[in-house]
Motif scaffolding. Structure first.
Motif: not given
Length: 623
Positions: A396, A399-400, A402-405, A426-427, A430
């Motif tokens: 969790r 993913r949080a 890397t969600a906006t990375s 997640a993104s 990435t």
């Protein structure tokens, strides 16, 4: 000096010329000499101190070592021993000191030779702390320049660990005055760079005590004082930071009559403006060091760059991923590291790397890998919460984060899709670069780049990079024979090149003759930490018991091509196709369609893996 975050590295390193020849008694580890200059000048043999009487003997040894194998004229030795007032018998005394030093070194006396108007000390095969410090410092500076701050901190910390006191602590004052300031300056620069790297990786809290001690010892060192202000500010200790600055301004005015310089002033102004409290960081680039020029694989590297740098498109953006597969020793890790270094500028939030296998070849747990990646990205969790060890919580957080990375994540030596699945970012901004010895369904087939054996031209170029271009060019036919015996396997070529580099008196033809005999070929392809049989054994440890048992018998079939039916007939066992397919999945065997279109695959062994399989013990097969 105080160091932090160092890794365990030998305090001395081989010279650039490599270890001594196996026929040289100095190659015996029990006779290895260690010379120390970064502290009291001293010599140890196999960990036991060698007695050196008097400052003059220490001085002669230090001058010869500092020359790095160059000729040291009698006049240089005289100036180091007596300054501008040598005695009339100075040449005779120098001869006596050198003779004593030869006697003290015993079996290594031939290291010191008389050449013309001076002496030469051959330190090849010995360990010299100064040379190790300079190498680690150089690597650390390069890592810092490339924003690989974690790695830079480790390398520079290890460089500082080479010191055991003040440099040249027991030589004459004449040598001390000419050489110690330079060495101590290099030490101070390495310390400042290590502190800078530690600040960039968020270690400001642990740095505060060290910096307080250093500033107390060196009150007029503005750079250290500026780093202390930054560290205190990031720890929300602004009042102390103001005191550090005002005290420094007062000391500089009283002692030197100057105002604070730009670095110290800027650190103070940033603190007053509230800038950098959250520790501004340059993009993290945590990748293995490139220790040698990259050779070959140009088409594969271009394909990987295209896969990683393509822009997400379509109504549903998918993860940008690329997978590099190949048999053990095919250069997957080197190719991935080269491509990642080249693409790093395209990922503004950085590049992270994780090895998915332990040193013994066992697969690492995804939780341990995730914790390592999160730490590199600055998320260390909260003490006392289950998130430190719980896989669900780690996923969790990952993913949080890397969600906006816009990151590049490099995962080396994945063993299975189950191991890889929790590590997917997640993104779609990435990108993911994976190496593995097997195809993984997590990464689509069009995004998979298999590595075939190198062609002869690329293999010779790799050999030249390792052993020396002039040497290979002088024996090009023998070099071509040698790489053919290596069958295009990059690890085998690198090992052959390393053996040649360590044996300058060997001809290429001599090593090629050793490799020509299949009975001695594998034994010759082992040198130091590079060991082809051990690498292949680690790959075999992942096979199922039945396939591992069948493999030695399959070597009787020969290199191929052969069908499963032919293999079964040769070894007298039905149903070997499943074992062959498992070997194909593990990149230990290649398969191709039957040209006669009979619906049977044809299999081939790599020549070196076939030799290794033939040397494995044969157990009775189940019938």
């Amino acid at each position: 000096m105080l160091n932090s975050g160092g890794v365990a590295v030998r305090p001395a390193d081989k010279t650039a010329d490599g270890p001594a020849d196996a026929d040289d008694p100095r190659a015996d580890p029990s006779l290895t000499l260690e010379f120390r200059l970064l502290g009291p000048v001293s010599v140890t043999r196999a960990g036991t101190a060698v007695a050196l009487p008097g400052a003059k003997i220490h001085t002669v040894l230090a001058v010869l070592l500092l020359a790095r194998g160059a000729l040291v004229a009698d006049g240089r030795l005289s100036a180091a021993l007596w300054g501008d007032a040598p005695p009339p018998t100075s040449n005779a005394q120098i001869y006596t000191y050198v003779s004593r030093l030869r006697k003290i070194l015993g079996d290594d006396a031939e290291r010191i030779s008389r050449k013309g108007p001076g002496y030469v000390l051959d330190a090849r095969g010995a360990e010299v702390d100064l040379f190790a410090f300079e190498r680690l410092d150089r690597l650390g500076r390069q890592a810092l320049k490339e924003n690989r701050h974690e790695e830079a901190g480790r390398l520079l910390g290890s460089a500082l660990d080479c010191w055991s006191g003040h440099a040249l602590d027991n030589v004459t004052e004449h040598l001390l005055q000419s050489e110690r300031p330079r060495l101590e300056f290099l030490r101070a620069e390495a310390l400042e760079r290590r502190i800078e790297a530690d600040l960039e990786t968020g270690r400001h809290r642990s740095l505060v005590p060290e910096l307080l001690s250093l500033v107390a010892r060196f009150p007029m060192e503005e750079n250290l004082r500026a780093h202390l202000i930054t560290a205190l500010h990031r720890c929300d200790r602004q009042a102390e930071a103001v005191h550090v600055y005002t005290e420094g301004r007062r000391i500089l005015d009283e002692q030197l009559g100057v105002v604070p310089g730009q670095l110290l002033s800027n650190a103070y102004l940033r603190m007053l403006r509230g800038e950098g409290a959250a520790q501004p960081r340059r993009p993290l680039v945590a990748l293995p060091v490139r220790t040698a020029p990259f050779t070959g694989r140009a088409a594969e590297a271009a394909r990987l760059r295209s896969l990683l740098l393509r822009r997400p498109s379509g109504p549903v953006s998918r993860l940008r991923a690329a997978l590099v597969t190949g048999m053990p020793g095919s250069g997957k890790t080197a190719l991935a590291a080269e491509v990642a270094h080249g693409c790093a500028r395209s990922f503004p939030d950085g590049v992270v790397h994780a090895d998915l296998q332990d040193a013994d070849g066992a697969a690492r747990a995804p939780a341990a890998v995730l914790a390592e990646i999160l730490c590199a990205l600055g998320d260390t969790g909260q003490p006392g919460q289950r998130g430190g060890h719980d896989l669900t919580d780690l996923v969790r957080r990952y993913r949080a984060l890397t969600a906006t990375s816009r990151l590049l994540v490099v995962l080396d030596d994945a063993s299975s899709d189950a191991q890889l699945a929790p590590l997917l970012p997640a993104s779609p901004d990435t990108a993911l670069l994976v190496t593995s010895r097997r195809r993984l369904v997590t990464v689509p087939a069009p995004c998979t780049v298999p590595l075939e054996p190198l062609g002869d031209q690329d293999a010779v170029a790799l050999l030249a990079e390792t052993a020396g271009a002039d040497r290979i060019r002088a024996e090009l036919p023998a070099a071509r024979d040698l790489v053919r015996y290596c069958a295009g396997l990059p690890l085998a070529v690198r090992i052959a090149g390393a053996r040649l580099a360590a044996r300058p008196h060997w001809t290429v033809a001599r090593l090629a003759a050793r490799l020509a005999d299949p009975r001695t070929r594998l034994a010759a392809l082992s040198y130091g930490d590079l060991d082809l049989p051990r690498t292949l054994d680690r790959a075999l440890s992942r096979l199922s018991p039945i396939t591992a048992a069948v493999l030695p018998w399959l070597s009787a079939v020969g290199p191929g091509p052969f069908t499963a039916r032919l293999a079964g007939d040769v070894i007298g066992l039905d149903g070997v196709e499943s074992a062959l397919e498992e070997l194909v999945d593990a990149c230990l065997l290649t398969s191709e369609p039957d040209s006669a279109a009979l619906g049977e695959d044809r299999y081939r062994f790599h020549p070196l893996f076939l030799l290794h399989a033939g040397e494995l013990p044969r157990r009775e097969l189940p019938r």
